[in-house]
Design an enzyme around this catalytic site. Structure first.
Site: not given
Ligand code: THU
Length: 132
Positions: A36, A38-39, A42, A49, A91
Site C-alpha cells: 500500500n 498512502e498519500n 488521503y 492488491e 480490490c
Molecule cells: N489497504 C490495502 O492495502 N488493501 C486493502 O484491501 C485494504 C486497505 C490499505 C490502504 C491504506 O493504506 C490502509 O490499508 C488503511 O486503509
C-alpha cells in the site's frame, strides 16, 4: 505469502499505520508484488492488491491463479479475533476483472494462512461479461 510479507515491509503508510503486502501469481508462475502506498492527500492512497495488479498488467500479465495478502495486525482486527485484513471492495472488483476464480490467501505478518476464493468474497459480481 513469503513474498507478500516481504512486500509489506515496503508499505508507505505513515497515516494509517496499516501495512499491507500482496503477491499475485500469474498463470506462467511469475509473481508480482505490491504494497500500500498512502498519500498526504488521503484519497489518493493505493491498496497493495491494486498496486500488484497494475504492475502485473503493465508488464503484460493478465491471467492469475492466486493472490497472497499479508497485513500487520490492527487493533480492530485483533478485537474481532481475526489476525489478517481482508481485501477491500475496490480490490475485489479489480481482481475480478482479470481473475474471477482467483484463489485468495490472507495472513498476518506471521502465523497461519487463511484460504478463500474471490467468488466467495465477491458473489454476484459485475464484470466484463456484463458488457458483452
Ligand atoms: N489497504 C490495502 O492495502 N488493501 C486493502 O484491501 C485494504 C486497505 C490499505 C490502504 C491504506 O493504506 C490502509 O490499508 C488503511 O486503509
Amino acid at each position: 505469502m513469503r513474498l507478500a510479507r516481504a512486500a509489506l515491509r515496503r508499505a508507505h503508510s505513515p497515516y494509517s499505520g496499516v501495512r499491507v503486502g500482496a503477491a499475485l501469481r500469474a498463470t506462467d508462475g511469475t509473481v508480482f508484488t505490491g504494497c500500500n502506498v498512502e498519500n498526504a492527500s488521503y484519497g489518493l492512497t493505493l491498496c497493495a492488491e491494486r498496486v500488484a495488479v497494475s504492475k502485473a498488467v503493465s508488464e503484460g500479465a493478465t491471467e492469475f491463479t492466486t493472490i497472497a495478502i499479508a497485513s500487520n495486525k490492527t487493533p480492530a482486527a485483533a478485537k474481532q479475533g481475526t489476525k489478517a485484513l481482508m481485501p477491500c471492495g475496490a480490490c475485489r472488483q479489480t481482481l475480478h476483472e482479470f481473475a474471477p476464480n482467483l484463489r485468495v490467501l490472507v495472513a498476518g505478518p506471521r502465523g497461519s494462512v487463511r484460504a478463500t476464493t474471490l467468488p466467495k468474497l465477491l458473489p454476484h459480481a459485475f464484470g466484463p461479461r456484463d458488457l458483452r
